[in-house]
Design an enzyme around this catalytic site. Sequence first.
Site, PDB file in Angstrom:
ATOM      1  N   GLU A  23      20.920 -15.907  33.330  1.00 22.23           N
ATOM      2  CA  GLU A  23      19.747 -16.747  34.604  1.00 22.23           C
ATOM      3  C   GLU A  23      18.921 -17.595  34.562  1.00 22.23           C
ATOM      4  O   GLU A  23      18.820 -18.551  34.714  1.00 22.23           O
ATOM      5  CB  GLU A  23      18.280 -15.727  34.107  1.00 22.23           C
ATOM      6  CG  GLU A  23      18.593 -14.757  34.970  1.00 22.23           C
ATOM      7  CD  GLU A  23      19.457 -13.764  35.392  1.00 22.23           C
ATOM      8  OE1 GLU A  23      20.057 -13.813  34.516  1.00 22.23           O
ATOM      9  OE2 GLU A  23      19.452 -12.879  36.298  1.00 22.23           O
TER      10      GLU A  23
ATOM     11  N   HIS B  30      12.667  -2.752  35.262  1.00 21.31           N
ATOM     12  CA  HIS B  30      12.736  -2.953  36.378  1.00 21.31           C
ATOM     13  C   HIS B  30      11.491  -2.860  37.490  1.00 21.31           C
ATOM     14  O   HIS B  30      11.438  -2.797  38.604  1.00 21.31           O
ATOM     15  CB  HIS B  30      13.422  -2.073  37.419  1.00 21.31           C
ATOM     16  CG  HIS B  30      15.367  -2.943  37.072  1.00 21.31           C
ATOM     17  ND1 HIS B  30      15.925  -2.731  36.441  1.00 21.31           N
ATOM     18  CD2 HIS B  30      15.784  -3.800  37.840  1.00 21.31           C
ATOM     19  CE1 HIS B  30      17.147  -3.192  36.505  1.00 21.31           C
ATOM     20  NE2 HIS B  30      17.057  -4.008  37.356  1.00 21.31           N
TER      21      HIS B  30
END
Lengths: 433, 334
Positions: free
Chosen positions: B57, B126
């Site tokens: 990322e 998440h």
Amino acid sequence: MSFTSTTKFVQPLPLNTTSARSNDHKPFLDPFKPTSFFGSTNKLRFTSLAKSHQANLHRRSAVVAVSEVVKEKKPKSSTNLLITKDEGLVLYEDMILGRAFEDMCAQMYYRGKMFGFVHLYNGQEAVSTGFIKLLKKEDSVVSTYRDHVHALSKGVPARAVMSELFGKTTGCCRGQGGSMHMFSKEHNVLGGFAFIGEGIPVATGAAFTSKYRREVLQEADCDHVTVAFFGDGTCNNGQFFECLNMAALWKLPIVFVVENNLWAIGMSHLRATSDPEIWKKGPAFGMPGVHVDGMDVLKVRDVAKEAIGRARRGEGPTLVECETYRFRGHSLADPDELRDPAEKARYAARDPVTALKKYMIENNLSSEAELKAIEKKIDEVVEEAVEFADESPHPGRSQLLENVFADPKGFGIGPDGRYRCEDPKFTEGTAHV
Amino acid sequence: MTVRDALNSALDEEMSADPKVFLMGEEVGEYQGAYKISKGLLEKYGPERVLDTPITEAGFTGIGVGAAYYGLRPIVEFMTFNFSMQAIDHIINSAAKSNYMSAGQISVPIVFRGPNGAAAGVGAQHSQCYAAWYATCPGLKVLCPYSSEDARGLLKAAIRDPDPVVFLENELLYGESFPVSAESLDSSFCLPIGKAKIEREGKDVTITAFSKMVGYALKAAEILAKEGISAEVINLRSIRPLDRSTINASVRKTNRLITVEEGFPQHGVGAEICTSVIEESFGYLDAPVERIAGADVPMPYAANLERMAVPQVEDIVRAAKRACYRSVPLAAAA
């Protein structure tokens, strides 16, 4: 290039007869020959890039030499076996447990007993078993989102893991962690981490603590080792490199274990990584790098023994790349459409559990019946775990507000000027915080 | 049209309209997107414009920002916005601040997009809403679509926008279908950034919501209608810039306000809206503002706890009733 004398890949043991890597003369260091690397049939898009670059080939390490030892220990006679009967049975039981547990997870997931993301470990058991069964209880393990089996190998009871997956209060994290976040302080399982690379710094910190305790806090007998498990996809992540550097710099007692299953969800390792030989990154940071057949628990165990020994002796970190394969999709939600069925079949034929069984029987370490008994016992353990989880209560309402802070005063002061945790509604779980 | 198809068509049309637009991220190409938002784009635009990245990322977000500095219009997909935490430095420091620091010389036309907020059963790491996080940062625009029309119109606007846009989708809405007008299917269709939409008009209480919570607010409004309470539902669409005037105009009409969000309560979107209303329309309020947010805890895994940790339709109904019933005796006294 003479790879026969330097290849990491030692002679395959008898249990490994169908190995795709059994051809030791095949140079596997050329990353631009995709079909020759590992068993993956994935094609690289670029065909003509740089020539091979084996600068590190001659920087052989102590651990590498161990692999050579494995080669010499080719078990032909029963007096020169790689394991004792008892060791073999322990390994077999652990691998069977990992396999049976995960198969049961798949069933329970499809029955709606567990939810969210569930990543199964099938096919990779030799890595977890090969490393963790050599650890002491005080040694720590840091895992990823594919963490159930690491927890089991480290000794977390199957029922506690299953119950966690069911979201029950008897789970190892009382249903607050879930599939990807297994923790056990007692067993020094320092967590499953759901981000790629995230666990590596945590593991490095644990190893730092061992060294700190020994050297700063003068606990001379503290020789605890940390094993960090992560996948091939993680090895393109900056945190991996950052931690290799610091672990080598400070000679931390850690083993970086790459479970290279060749696929990061749908991204082939070969498409993601400029030089796919991960073990070579060890020497780049001044630590040994070893490549081992991760489908062969005995080979993994031999390399693990040396790497863990090095760490325990204070000789610093080791990077171990275990070539393995997951028999299922990335998670139970993955349709797994990109992997070539032929590739899957080739690894399925090298099933590490079957291979160990074959080795045990062929070398008269165990009888068929004895192994069957283990399988039966494990089936019962897993069945019992499911029953336990199923019957266990859901977390109570009060649990919602617990554990956010070790000190409940962390919730601060309410509008009435008192600590929120003193409000009777707090323990009922109905406080407004 | 599903939200998924709406997003897919917006990407497709904008890539087709401007060759500087490209998509990068994990599994966006061969896998067709982790949630299949980029389905078919690799085939149509090729691997040069639909880039599968390794799981890095920080690395690929930085590359995207650099490409935007140098004249391209990247769309960076995060498999979920939770993973954008690993790249937040590039979003805040590299993307959001550059135009200001360079005195307007370097604009950063980039879209960061992906699913945001709570999914189902995926645990604390998440399941988090980042609307308030990114909306706190000057230099960023933060959009939260609810319907298919929102998804299409706002994504197209984001891609065409000259500034960095954080585009927060919701995984649980991807498969949901919404009726769409012929107008919104036109390839030139675009929604204004910074403008809220009144999804349902009412006169007794204003409910503000964004993303999935708009659906909950509409359900709550239906229930309230049966009990004689007429709720006005505002779909914020844009969290930054925030459409304060629409919100305040509504509150001045209804005299009551409920804010709804999935994120954490402290320093949340609701807090900002409350402040705005207190600052601008204090004299119009007939009841204390009610703020509904996710529980102030990391998301638990167990399904029953998880349900308690995010706002439910009943919570909205209860809060609206509190606001209204409480106001009755006060109004009578006045």
